[in-house]
Write an enzyme that holds these catalytic residues in place. Sequence first.
Site, PDB file in Angstrom:
ATOM      1  N   ASP A  68     -15.978 -33.990  22.275  1.00 49.81           N
ATOM      2  CA  ASP A  68     -16.795 -34.290  21.094  1.00 49.81           C
ATOM      3  C   ASP A  68     -16.430 -33.442  19.882  1.00 49.81           C
ATOM      4  O   ASP A  68     -15.714 -32.447  20.000  1.00 49.81           O
ATOM      5  CB  ASP A  68     -18.288 -34.109  21.427  1.00 49.81           C
ATOM      6  CG  ASP A  68     -18.537 -32.939  22.377  1.00 49.81           C
ATOM      7  OD1 ASP A  68     -17.776 -31.959  22.329  1.00 49.81           O
ATOM      8  OD2 ASP A  68     -19.481 -33.011  23.172  1.00 49.81           O
ATOM      9  N   ASP A 137     -31.276 -30.239  27.698  1.00 49.82           N
ATOM     10  CA  ASP A 137     -31.989 -31.514  27.808  1.00 49.82           C
ATOM     11  C   ASP A 137     -31.245 -32.495  28.713  1.00 49.82           C
ATOM     12  O   ASP A 137     -31.567 -33.675  28.762  1.00 49.82           O
ATOM     13  CB  ASP A 137     -32.206 -32.127  26.409  1.00 49.82           C
ATOM     14  CG  ASP A 137     -30.892 -32.394  25.674  1.00 49.82           C
ATOM     15  OD1 ASP A 137     -29.800 -32.175  26.248  1.00 49.82           O
ATOM     16  OD2 ASP A 137     -30.936 -32.837  24.508  1.00 49.82           O
ATOM     17  N   HIS A 139     -27.923 -33.289  28.574  1.00 46.62           N
ATOM     18  CA  HIS A 139     -26.786 -34.046  28.029  1.00 46.62           C
ATOM     19  C   HIS A 139     -25.462 -33.557  28.601  1.00 46.62           C
ATOM     20  O   HIS A 139     -25.332 -32.394  28.977  1.00 46.62           O
ATOM     21  CB  HIS A 139     -26.769 -34.034  26.489  1.00 46.62           C
ATOM     22  CG  HIS A 139     -26.465 -32.710  25.861  1.00 46.62           C
ATOM     23  ND1 HIS A 139     -27.326 -32.089  24.984  1.00 46.62           N
ATOM     24  CD2 HIS A 139     -25.394 -31.881  25.951  1.00 46.62           C
ATOM     25  CE1 HIS A 139     -26.789 -30.955  24.567  1.00 46.62           C
ATOM     26  NE2 HIS A 139     -25.616 -30.804  25.140  1.00 46.62           N
ATOM     27  N   GLU A 144     -27.093 -37.642  24.423  1.00 50.52           N
ATOM     28  CA  GLU A 144     -28.459 -37.124  24.487  1.00 50.52           C
ATOM     29  C   GLU A 144     -29.341 -38.069  25.310  1.00 50.52           C
ATOM     30  O   GLU A 144     -28.961 -39.216  25.556  1.00 50.52           O
ATOM     31  CB  GLU A 144     -29.013 -37.002  23.059  1.00 50.52           C
ATOM     32  CG  GLU A 144     -28.252 -36.028  22.160  1.00 50.52           C
ATOM     33  CD  GLU A 144     -28.554 -34.560  22.454  1.00 50.52           C
ATOM     34  OE1 GLU A 144     -28.853 -34.209  23.621  1.00 50.52           O
ATOM     35  OE2 GLU A 144     -28.484 -33.745  21.506  1.00 50.52           O
TER      36      GLU A 144
HETATM   37  C1  F6R Z   1     -19.551 -29.452  24.183  1.00 46.46           C
HETATM   38  C2  F6R Z   1     -20.377 -30.376  24.963  1.00 46.46           C
HETATM   39  C3  F6R Z   1     -21.803 -30.072  25.289  1.00 46.46           C
HETATM   40  C4  F6R Z   1     -21.998 -28.661  25.831  1.00 46.46           C
HETATM   41  C5  F6R Z   1     -23.479 -28.404  26.097  1.00 46.46           C
HETATM   42  C6  F6R Z   1     -23.733 -27.011  26.624  1.00 46.46           C
HETATM   43  O1  F6R Z   1     -18.250 -29.950  24.036  1.00 46.46           O
HETATM   44  O2  F6R Z   1     -19.903 -31.407  25.291  1.00 46.46           O
HETATM   45  O3  F6R Z   1     -22.254 -30.995  26.250  1.00 46.46           O
HETATM   46  O4  F6R Z   1     -21.264 -28.512  27.003  1.00 46.46           O
HETATM   47  O5  F6R Z   1     -24.193 -28.589  24.914  1.00 46.46           O
HETATM   48  O6  F6R Z   1     -23.429 -26.086  25.635  1.00 46.46           O
HETATM   49  P1  F6R Z   1     -23.329 -24.526  25.953  1.00 46.46           P
HETATM   50  O7  F6R Z   1     -22.176 -24.382  26.882  1.00 46.46           O
HETATM   51  O8  F6R Z   1     -23.074 -23.878  24.631  1.00 46.46           O
HETATM   52  O9  F6R Z   1     -24.621 -24.143  26.584  1.00 46.46           O
END
Ligand code: F6R
Length: 266
Positions: A68, A137, A139, A144
């Site tokens: 992403d 959450d 994702h 989301e």
């Molecule tokens: C980032 C991504 C997100 C993160 C998730 C957890 O490329 O795809 O799904 O893996 O938001 O983020 P952290 O690791 O910062 O807790």
Amino acid sequence: MEVAIFKTADEASRAAACLIGRSLKEKSSGTVLGLATGQTPLGTYEELVKMHKAAKISFRNVTAFNLDEYVGLEASDPRSYRAYMREHLFSKVDIESARCFIPDGSTRDPRAECTTYEEKIRKAGGIDLQLLGLGQDGHIGFNEPSSSLSSRTRLKTLTHVTRAANAANFGGSEKVPQHVLTMGLGTIMEARHCVLLALGANKADAVQKMVEGPLSAMLPASILQMHPRCTVILDEAAASGLARQNYYREVFAGKPAWQRWDLPLD
Ligand code: F6R
């Protein structure tokens, strides 16, 4: 779903790096990696860089697709995920920059960018190993809650929870871009191996729901229950909500040596 629980975040990150390292060695013609950003994979990238510096692995033939990118940020913006990948992995290993793909968040035509991104993944032969983090959450990528379980790469709107979780890099959650381009759940599910890493107590609730809860678009990561090959790597804090922890530990400890993917590479 294989659930592997390690004592500390460092041990879990090292294990994830060993698993990725093994997949690079297994496919000399060139592994196609799906990569994640955020706090979670930092330790894993550090380990991969160390393994590369010790000449244990090479990224020469690797093709990488990131999950992403924020909409509205130029690739040169230090807060972009392209900058993150450059800083933490790409500039430190022997990967060819022409084979490092990240959705272009600065595009004027997000729809075309997303279609092209899907085509590039297909042309590369699909993703061999997709590394994933987990949002509080539930994702994965930036799919989301309420995302279609068969979605493809597209533009999504971040929740307040996710914007708050990413606020530090932007100086406040209201400054975090509202929109992102993200691989869809259908795109992620086509990877031949999904490897989800979750660290810390703030992920325990989402981990429990993902592994042991019902499959639901309200907890997008639960779609991984349908994946034929999914490895979930946790530290003890992230695993703390799991009801069947003892069983997962027993299964992992009972693996024959040839199935162990967490051991250091030669
Ligand atoms: C980032 C991504 C997100 C993160 C998730 C957890 O490329 O795809 O799904 O893996 O938001 O983020 P952290 O690791 O910062 O807790």
